[in-house]
Design a protein around this motif. Structure first.
Motif, PDB file in Angstrom:
ATOM      1  N   HIS A 119       0.739  23.930   5.726  1.00 43.88           N
ATOM      2  CA  HIS A 119      -0.456  24.901   4.832  1.00 43.88           C
ATOM      3  C   HIS A 119      -0.757  26.308   5.188  1.00 43.88           C
ATOM      4  O   HIS A 119      -0.287  26.745   4.066  1.00 43.88           O
ATOM      5  CB  HIS A 119      -1.739  23.911   5.720  1.00 43.88           C
ATOM      6  N   SER A 120      -0.401  26.430   6.621  1.00 45.28           N
ATOM      7  CA  SER A 120      -0.302  28.516   6.552  1.00 45.28           C
ATOM      8  C   SER A 120       0.572  28.982   6.049  1.00 45.28           C
ATOM      9  O   SER A 120       0.805  29.936   5.328  1.00 45.28           O
ATOM     10  CB  SER A 120       0.184  28.339   7.979  1.00 45.28           C
ATOM     11  N   THR A 177       0.238  29.128   2.071  1.00 42.85           N
ATOM     12  CA  THR A 177      -0.780  30.209   2.334  1.00 42.85           C
ATOM     13  C   THR A 177       0.052  31.306   2.223  1.00 42.85           C
ATOM     14  O   THR A 177      -0.204  32.712   1.376  1.00 42.85           O
ATOM     15  CB  THR A 177      -1.878  29.763   2.866  1.00 42.85           C
ATOM     16  N   VAL A 178       0.482  31.973   3.249  1.00 34.97           N
ATOM     17  CA  VAL A 178       1.359  33.128   3.318  1.00 34.97           C
ATOM     18  C   VAL A 178       1.919  33.121   2.854  1.00 34.97           C
ATOM     19  O   VAL A 178       2.124  34.931   2.191  1.00 34.97           O
ATOM     20  CB  VAL A 178       1.705  33.170   4.705  1.00 34.97           C
ATOM     21  N   ILE A 223       1.637  32.708  -1.112  1.00 36.47           N
ATOM     22  CA  ILE A 223       1.961  32.256  -2.400  1.00 36.47           C
ATOM     23  C   ILE A 223       0.885  33.874  -2.082  1.00 36.47           C
ATOM     24  O   ILE A 223       1.117  34.890  -2.905  1.00 36.47           O
ATOM     25  CB  ILE A 223       0.277  31.322  -2.158  1.00 36.47           C
ATOM     26  N   PHE A 224       0.571  34.202  -0.852  1.00 34.84           N
ATOM     27  CA  PHE A 224       0.116  35.867  -0.807  1.00 34.84           C
ATOM     28  C   PHE A 224       0.673  36.794  -0.794  1.00 34.84           C
ATOM     29  O   PHE A 224       1.048  37.625  -1.469  1.00 34.84           O
ATOM     30  CB  PHE A 224      -0.523  35.302   1.256  1.00 34.84           C
ATOM     31  N   ARG A 253     -11.273  32.032  -6.154  1.00 37.01           N
ATOM     32  CA  ARG A 253     -10.314  31.268  -5.518  1.00 37.01           C
ATOM     33  C   ARG A 253      -9.397  31.790  -4.525  1.00 37.01           C
ATOM     34  O   ARG A 253      -9.284  31.272  -4.171  1.00 37.01           O
ATOM     35  CB  ARG A 253      -9.291  30.353  -6.863  1.00 37.01           C
ATOM     36  N   SER A 290      -9.029  30.779  -1.077  1.00 34.58           N
ATOM     37  CA  SER A 290      -7.952  30.723  -0.873  1.00 34.58           C
ATOM     38  C   SER A 290      -6.187  30.923  -0.436  1.00 34.58           C
ATOM     39  O   SER A 290      -5.393  30.273  -0.111  1.00 34.58           O
ATOM     40  CB  SER A 290      -7.428  28.989  -2.185  1.00 34.58           C
ATOM     41  N   VAL A 291      -6.159  31.933  -0.726  1.00 33.45           N
ATOM     42  CA  VAL A 291      -5.415  32.307  -0.410  1.00 33.45           C
ATOM     43  C   VAL A 291      -5.156  33.667   0.945  1.00 33.45           C
ATOM     44  O   VAL A 291      -5.490  34.351   1.966  1.00 33.45           O
ATOM     45  CB  VAL A 291      -4.626  33.475  -1.213  1.00 33.45           C
ATOM     46  N   THR A 292      -6.038  34.541   0.143  1.00 39.57           N
ATOM     47  CA  THR A 292      -6.412  35.816   1.129  1.00 39.57           C
ATOM     48  C   THR A 292      -7.428  35.331   2.582  1.00 39.57           C
ATOM     49  O   THR A 292      -6.944  35.804   3.307  1.00 39.57           O
ATOM     50  CB  THR A 292      -6.733  36.933   1.221  1.00 39.57           C
ATOM     51  N   PRO A 306      -7.775  32.853   3.767  1.00 38.07           N
ATOM     52  CA  PRO A 306      -6.320  31.622   4.948  1.00 38.07           C
ATOM     53  C   PRO A 306      -5.906  32.625   6.032  1.00 38.07           C
ATOM     54  O   PRO A 306      -5.118  32.291   6.754  1.00 38.07           O
ATOM     55  CB  PRO A 306      -6.463  30.873   3.970  1.00 38.07           C
ATOM     56  N   VAL A 307      -5.134  33.032   5.110  1.00 36.68           N
ATOM     57  CA  VAL A 307      -4.118  34.358   5.379  1.00 36.68           C
ATOM     58  C   VAL A 307      -4.884  34.807   6.343  1.00 36.68           C
ATOM     59  O   VAL A 307      -3.869  35.732   7.392  1.00 36.68           O
ATOM     60  CB  VAL A 307      -3.474  35.635   4.879  1.00 36.68           C
TER      61      VAL A 307
END
Lengths: 173, 359
Positions: free
Chosen positions: B59-60, B63-64, B66-67, B93, B97-99, B101-102
């Motif tokens: 997941h990490s 996420t990173v 996508i970021f 979102r 959901s992105v920034t 979690p990063v």
């Protein structure tokens, strides 16, 4: 939750299924020592598959399939005349006999002996399906996996086998 | 007839099932099989597959990824725009959901992650403030803020329970606890001011009651239990020297230990620099137009005055050799300073929101 190791999984499956595999081998070879060897070989092959990360959909069906193939090999290695004990259908599928002498070795009720003899008298293609359904309580999917046939064919064999069993036992309406 | 047949068959099957391995045979076979298995150990899954099979890692990384993609494609503009997005906005979102979690992925250690959750809980309240200031705090957005705030508090609480004993200070407080307290206290004060100036008194009260409920359920209860436990063992817990040195540099350290002279001076100097920056920021913005902004910033001024007094007292106490009192004052001063800077930031944001609304 703690993840179980492959070995833990293997031991727990051995504890759950070893009796059923032994029974399956014993009823078809009628020799306790041979059945013991075949049970051990079955689980060794199973360990090889587990440790090589083989994708096994149903562990129980896999064990019965291995046991079935080992029994066929055992018959082939035995004296040539024992090959006659193997029943082969037109399309080359092999059905294993249920041995009469097996139950002389252990104490079985009259009903059990009667049922075994009646299953033995079924048409060859129905014997194993009926045994796996009745005695081992397998689902049509599992039976299909063991006998390497389609689920539909497994259901048909169980159904027709039971019908025939009813007729042979005098319970037919 | 069929029933009778079934009964007969059941009996027969039961009898057939008696055919089984004898206990000694079963044990002998198992023994042989284990010996066989030991000679042929399972092939090892490649390390990268093992790591990838971990859901958190997977997941990490996603996420990173996508970021990074967003930053590369938009040159960072999407990410920075998303940072200011509010519930109901298109970019919100991406923010949650992105920034965010990063940020969590990049925080190393339990305490650091707990602090990030505390900061995010504060962010949710700041979003409620900005929405209320522009009369956009409808039930849907209120529900979203409440549920996200609850999520941060629950995550904070779970992480907080894992913070090692040595990082707990007086009364069982950790630096993450102080961070959450400061965030909640600062935003509660801003929400209190907003109630008088916006038409959304009811919605703000809903948020306030939810905040109190979640904090009571998750944080304060577990913390009081932990502090009781720590107070009991306080006399027997030794702090490893290396660890103590690391913690001394933490601004939010709710320390039970006596700081070394150099560590105290370092913390004091950091607090004084921050004090000057905060004062400057307050002076620059307090005279600007906008009633809410002025009122909120005046409130921040109260905290700033408290901070100033406490820092001065810390200096005097330290000079007089009363180290315990000096540390206590330094801690209170730092805390008041942090509260003031959060309130100032909120005040400025509210001023901007108000300006936009009036345009």
């Amino acid at each position: 939750m703690k993840k179980h190791s492959v070995k833990d999984q293997f031991v727990s499956l051995y504890n759950a299924e070893s009796d059923a595999i032994f029974r399956y081998c014993f009823l078809r070879t009628s020799q306790r020592e041979v059945a013991l060897d075949l049970t051990q070989d079955t689980f060794m092959r199973f360990w090889d598959a587990l440790s090589n990360k083989t994708d096994i959909r149903n562990h129980r069906a896999f064990l019965f399939t291995v046991a079935r193939n080992l029994i066929i090999d055992w018959y082939r290695k035995k004296k040539p005349q024992s090959l006659e004990e193997l029943t082969e259908t037109e399309d080359g599928e092999i059905f294993l006999p249920l041995s009469d002498s097996a139950h002389t070795d252990i104490e079985l009720s009259a009903e059990a002996r009667y049922l075994i003899s009646k299953i033995k008298n079924l048409e060859p293609s129905y014997r194993q399906a009926v045994y796996l359904r009745f005695v081992e309580g397998m689902s049509p999917q599992e039976i299909a996996d063991v006998l390497e046939i389609s689920v539909n064919a497994a259901s048909v064999r169980v159904h027709r086998g039971i019908e025939q069993l009813r007729k042979h036992t005098g319970y037919s309406e | 007839v069929i029933n009778k047949m079934n009964q007969e068959f059941e009996k027969a099957v039961k009898s057939i099932k008696h055919i089984s391995l004898k206990p000694d045979e079963k044990n002998r076979l198992l023994h042989n099989l284990i010996a066989y298995a030991d000679q042929r150990p399972p092939i090892r899954t490649p390390y990268w597959r093992l790591i990838w099979s971990n859901t958190i890692v997977r997941h990490s990384v996603i996420t990173v990824g996508i970021f990074a993609l967003l930053v590369i494609v938009s040159g960072g503009s999407v990410v920075s725009a998303a940072e200011r997005a509010l519930p109901g906005d298109f970019l919100y979102r991406i923010k949650v959901s992105v920034t965010e979690p990063v940020r969590l992925v990049l925080a190393v250690g339990t305490s650091a992650k707990a602090k990030v959750h505390a900061e995010f809980a504060g962010r949710r309240l700041a979003e409620a403030e900005r929405l209320a200031a522009s009369n956009r705090l409808d039930p849907l957005r209120t529900a979203e803020i409440k549920s996200r705030f609850a999520g941060h508090v629950a995550n904070f609480s779970a992480l907080r329970d894992k913070i090692p004993f040595v990082e707990h200070g007086r009364g069982g407080l950790t630096s993450a606890d102080v961070k959450l307290e400061v965030e909640v206290s600062a935003h509660s004060r801003v929400l209190g001011k907003l109630k008088k100036h916006s038409n959304q008194e009811k919605e703000i009260e809903t948020i306030e009651s939810a905040v109190n409920e979640y904090l009571n359920n998750y944080v304060w209860t577990s913390r009081s239990a932990a502090s009781a436990l720590i107070d009991e063992s306080a006399t027997t817990t030794d702090i490893p020297v290396g660890d103590k040195e690391n913690k001394e540099n933490d601004t939010f350290q709710a320390s039970k230990s006596i700081l070394s002279n150099s560590a105290f001076k370092k913390q004091q100097a950091t607090a004084e620099v921050k004090m000057k920056k905060t004062e400057w920021s307050l002076k620059r913005n307090i005279s600007k137009d906008g009633e809410i902004q002025r009122e909120v910033l005046t409130d921040a001024n109260t905290s700033l005055n408290t901070a100033q007094k406490e820092l001065q007292r810390a200096k005097e106490e330290h000079a007089n050799g009363r180290i315990d009192q000096a540390e206590e004052s330094l801690r209170s001063g730092t805390r008041a300073l942090e509260e003031a800077s959060i309130i100032i930031k909120s005040g400025i944001d509210l001023g901007k929101t108000n300006k936009k609304k009036n345009k």
